[in-house]
Scaffold this motif. Structure first.
Motif, PDB file in Angstrom:
ATOM      1  N   HIS A  91       0.820  -1.210   0.000  1.00  0.00           N
ATOM      2  CA  HIS A  91       0.000   0.000   0.000  1.00  0.00           C
ATOM      3  C   HIS A  91       0.857   1.264   0.000  1.00  0.00           C
ATOM      4  CE1 HIS A  91      -3.746   2.169   0.518  1.00  0.00           C
ATOM      5  NE2 HIS A  91      -3.098   2.950   1.373  1.00  0.00           N
ATOM      6  N   GLY A  92       0.524   2.186  -0.889  1.00  0.00           N
ATOM      7  CA  GLY A  92       1.229   3.453  -0.960  1.00  0.00           C
ATOM      8  C   GLY A  92       2.016   3.605  -2.247  1.00  0.00           C
ATOM      9  N   SER A  93       2.806   4.662  -2.309  1.00  0.00           N
ATOM     10  CA  SER A  93       3.560   5.005  -3.515  1.00  0.00           C
ATOM     11  C   SER A  93       4.971   4.430  -3.469  1.00  0.00           C
ATOM     12  CB  SER A  93       3.652   6.522  -3.664  1.00  0.00           C
ATOM     13  OG  SER A  93       2.386   7.060  -3.905  1.00  0.00           O
ATOM     14  N   TRP A  94       5.349   3.803  -4.571  1.00  0.00           N
ATOM     15  CA  TRP A  94       6.681   3.220  -4.736  1.00  0.00           C
ATOM     16  C   TRP A  94       7.303   3.793  -6.004  1.00  0.00           C
ATOM     17  CZ3 TRP A  94       8.785  -0.205  -1.267  1.00  0.00           C
ATOM     18  CH2 TRP A  94       7.912  -0.763  -0.329  1.00  0.00           C
ATOM     19  N   SER A  95       8.526   4.286  -5.899  1.00  0.00           N
ATOM     20  CA  SER A  95       9.247   4.803  -7.061  1.00  0.00           C
ATOM     21  C   SER A  95      10.128   3.704  -7.647  1.00  0.00           C
ATOM     22  CB  SER A  95      10.143   5.980  -6.660  1.00  0.00           C
ATOM     23  OG  SER A  95       9.387   7.121  -6.432  1.00  0.00           O
ATOM     24  N   LEU A  96       9.972   3.481  -8.940  1.00  0.00           N
ATOM     25  CA  LEU A  96      10.826   2.517  -9.638  1.00  0.00           C
ATOM     26  C   LEU A  96      12.212   3.137  -9.756  1.00  0.00           C
ATOM     27  CD1 LEU A  96      11.101  -0.170 -11.227  1.00  0.00           C
ATOM     28  CD2 LEU A  96      10.444   1.115 -13.263  1.00  0.00           C
TER      29      LEU A  96
ATOM     30  N   THR B  56      14.192   8.921  -8.445  1.00  0.00           N
ATOM     31  CA  THR B  56      12.988   8.780  -7.636  1.00  0.00           C
ATOM     32  C   THR B  56      11.915   9.754  -8.132  1.00  0.00           C
ATOM     33  OG1 THR B  56      14.295   8.139  -5.720  1.00  0.00           O
ATOM     34  CG2 THR B  56      12.075   8.940  -5.287  1.00  0.00           C
ATOM     35  N   GLY B  57      10.708   9.226  -8.331  1.00  0.00           N
ATOM     36  CA  GLY B  57       9.578  10.047  -8.746  1.00  0.00           C
ATOM     37  C   GLY B  57       9.309  10.060 -10.235  1.00  0.00           C
ATOM     38  N   ILE B  58      10.213   9.541 -11.054  1.00  0.00           N
ATOM     39  CA  ILE B  58      10.004   9.510 -12.508  1.00  0.00           C
ATOM     40  C   ILE B  58       8.934   8.471 -12.871  1.00  0.00           C
ATOM     41  CG2 ILE B  58      11.064   9.039 -14.755  1.00  0.00           C
ATOM     42  CD1 ILE B  58      11.994  11.654 -13.542  1.00  0.00           C
ATOM     43  N   ILE B  59       9.056   7.286 -12.272  1.00  0.00           N
ATOM     44  CA  ILE B  59       8.074   6.217 -12.491  1.00  0.00           C
ATOM     45  C   ILE B  59       7.556   5.808 -11.114  1.00  0.00           C
ATOM     46  CG2 ILE B  59       7.665   3.902 -13.400  1.00  0.00           C
ATOM     47  CD1 ILE B  59      10.136   4.402 -15.238  1.00  0.00           C
TER      48      ILE B  59
ATOM     49  N   ILE C  15      -0.260   3.721 -12.066  1.00  0.00           N
ATOM     50  CA  ILE C  15       1.126   3.854 -12.509  1.00  0.00           C
ATOM     51  C   ILE C  15       1.282   5.161 -13.265  1.00  0.00           C
ATOM     52  CG2 ILE C  15       2.945   2.906 -13.979  1.00  0.00           C
ATOM     53  CD1 ILE C  15       1.872   0.119 -13.341  1.00  0.00           C
ATOM     54  N   THR C  16       2.260   5.939 -12.832  1.00  0.00           N
ATOM     55  CA  THR C  16       2.620   7.173 -13.510  1.00  0.00           C
ATOM     56  C   THR C  16       4.030   6.983 -14.049  1.00  0.00           C
ATOM     57  OG1 THR C  16       1.283   8.432 -11.950  1.00  0.00           O
ATOM     58  CG2 THR C  16       2.869   9.668 -13.276  1.00  0.00           C
ATOM     59  N   ASN C  17       4.141   6.874 -15.372  1.00  0.00           N
ATOM     60  CA  ASN C  17       5.432   6.648 -16.016  1.00  0.00           C
ATOM     61  C   ASN C  17       5.795   7.896 -16.817  1.00  0.00           C
ATOM     62  OD1 ASN C  17       7.630   5.840 -17.561  1.00  0.00           O
ATOM     63  ND2 ASN C  17       6.865   3.757 -17.825  1.00  0.00           N
ATOM     64  N   ASN C  18       6.625   8.743 -16.203  1.00  0.00           N
ATOM     65  CA  ASN C  18       7.071   9.983 -16.839  1.00  0.00           C
ATOM     66  C   ASN C  18       8.470   9.841 -17.434  1.00  0.00           C
ATOM     67  OD1 ASN C  18       4.742  11.561 -16.263  1.00  0.00           O
ATOM     68  ND2 ASN C  18       5.428  11.727 -14.151  1.00  0.00           N
ATOM     69  N   ASN C  19       8.873   8.632 -17.738  1.00  0.00           N
ATOM     70  CA  ASN C  19      10.205   8.426 -18.301  1.00  0.00           C
ATOM     71  C   ASN C  19      10.249   8.944 -19.740  1.00  0.00           C
ATOM     72  OD1 ASN C  19      12.886   7.410 -18.516  1.00  0.00           O
ATOM     73  ND2 ASN C  19      12.048   5.710 -19.683  1.00  0.00           N
ATOM     74  N   THR C  20      11.210   9.810 -20.007  1.00  0.00           N
ATOM     75  CA  THR C  20      11.403  10.321 -21.362  1.00  0.00           C
ATOM     76  C   THR C  20      12.785   9.962 -21.896  1.00  0.00           C
ATOM     77  OG1 THR C  20      12.163  12.453 -20.502  1.00  0.00           O
ATOM     78  CG2 THR C  20       9.810  12.251 -21.042  1.00  0.00           C
ATOM     79  N   SER C  21      13.585   9.264 -21.067  1.00  0.00           N
ATOM     80  CA  SER C  21      14.921   8.887 -21.531  1.00  0.00           C
ATOM     81  C   SER C  21      14.818   7.732 -22.513  1.00  0.00           C
ATOM     82  CB  SER C  21      15.820   8.519 -20.352  1.00  0.00           C
ATOM     83  OG  SER C  21      15.326   7.367 -19.708  1.00  0.00           O
ATOM     84  N   ASN C  22      15.833   7.584 -23.329  1.00  0.00           N
ATOM     85  CA  ASN C  22      15.859   6.556 -24.362  1.00  0.00           C
ATOM     86  C   ASN C  22      16.372   5.242 -23.770  1.00  0.00           C
ATOM     87  OD1 ASN C  22      15.661   5.338 -26.828  1.00  0.00           O
ATOM     88  ND2 ASN C  22      17.591   6.158 -27.602  1.00  0.00           N
ATOM     89  N   VAL C  23      15.469   4.500 -23.129  1.00  0.00           N
ATOM     90  CA  VAL C  23      15.824   3.204 -22.558  1.00  0.00           C
ATOM     91  C   VAL C  23      14.973   2.139 -23.237  1.00  0.00           C
ATOM     92  CG1 VAL C  23      16.538   4.121 -20.313  1.00  0.00           C
ATOM     93  CG2 VAL C  23      14.180   3.397 -20.649  1.00  0.00           C
ATOM     94  N   ILE C  24      15.458   0.911 -23.197  1.00  0.00           N
ATOM     95  CA  ILE C  24      14.755  -0.193 -23.855  1.00  0.00           C
ATOM     96  C   ILE C  24      13.440  -0.515 -23.149  1.00  0.00           C
ATOM     97  CG2 ILE C  24      14.891  -2.661 -24.372  1.00  0.00           C
ATOM     98  CD1 ILE C  24      17.892  -2.251 -24.834  1.00  0.00           C
ATOM     99  N   HIS C  25      13.441  -0.477 -21.815  1.00  0.00           N
ATOM    100  CA  HIS C  25      12.262  -0.893 -21.052  1.00  0.00           C
ATOM    101  C   HIS C  25      12.160  -0.050 -19.791  1.00  0.00           C
ATOM    102  CE1 HIS C  25       9.156  -3.675 -19.716  1.00  0.00           C
ATOM    103  NE2 HIS C  25       9.773  -3.784 -18.568  1.00  0.00           N
TER     104      HIS C  25
ATOM    105  N   PRO D 260       3.276   1.189 -18.903  1.00  0.00           N
ATOM    106  CA  PRO D 260       2.916   2.579 -19.232  1.00  0.00           C
ATOM    107  C   PRO D 260       1.957   3.147 -18.181  1.00  0.00           C
ATOM    108  CG  PRO D 260       1.794   1.049 -20.707  1.00  0.00           C
ATOM    109  CD  PRO D 260       2.712   0.231 -19.847  1.00  0.00           C
ATOM    110  N   SER D 261       1.813   4.453 -18.175  1.00  0.00           N
ATOM    111  CA  SER D 261       0.882   5.105 -17.235  1.00  0.00           C
ATOM    112  C   SER D 261      -0.517   4.546 -17.405  1.00  0.00           C
ATOM    113  CB  SER D 261       0.855   6.616 -17.470  1.00  0.00           C
ATOM    114  OG  SER D 261       2.087   7.201 -17.149  1.00  0.00           O
ATOM    115  N   GLY D 262      -1.202   4.372 -16.289  1.00  0.00           N
ATOM    116  CA  GLY D 262      -2.568   3.867 -16.313  1.00  0.00           C
ATOM    117  C   GLY D 262      -2.938   3.265 -14.976  1.00  0.00           C
TER     118      GLY D 262
END
Length: 127
Positions: free
Chosen positions: A25-30, A46-49, A62-72, A76-78
């Motif tokens: 329960h609660g917010s977890w940063s990937l 911390t806080g990007i995803i 899920i809030t996925n604000n990643n804009t860097s060029n990574v494979i995975h 996605p946000s939803g």
């Protein structure tokens, strides 16, 4: 005099129960993703995803604000439904029919693994 000092230095709240129970329960940063066929090994600030688990209605926002060029970078946000199944051997997190093994859950860290040796991903979160 020594007894007086010892009794005054003791914290009166020492017997207060601590809430150290580990829970999703609660917010977890990937913060880290490892694995996959391409050998992904990426860190995130911390806080990007953020995965926000709601125990009441068993959803993850899920809030996925990643804009860097990574494979995975994970899901996605939803909003996703989830379920946790605990057996004697392990704990499984099921997100929209996808099974992930919870390999570690503490009050400040969560590690989940897709469980595929050659091409699965391991996700590390911090709270």
């Amino acid at each position: 005099m020594v007894l007086l000092l010892l009794s005054l230095s003791c914290n009166q709240n020492d017997d207060t129960p601590q809430n150290d129970e580990s829970t999703l329960h609660g917010s977890w940063s990937l913060t880290h993703i490892l694995g996959g066929l391409a050998g992904v090994n990426d860190d995130f600030e911390t806080g990007i995803i953020v995965w926000d688990f709601n125990d009441n209605d068993h959803t993850i926002n899920i809030t996925n604000n990643n804009t860097s060029n990574v494979i995975h970078s994970g899901y996605p946000s939803g909003v996703y439904n989830y379920e946790v199944i605990t057996t004697a051997n392990d704990t499984t997190l099921i997100i929209e029919n996808t099974e992930l093994k919870i390999t570690s859950l503490t009050t400040h860290q969560l590690i989940i693994d897709e469980g595929y040796i050659s091409d699965g991903f391991q996700y590390t979160f911090s709270k």
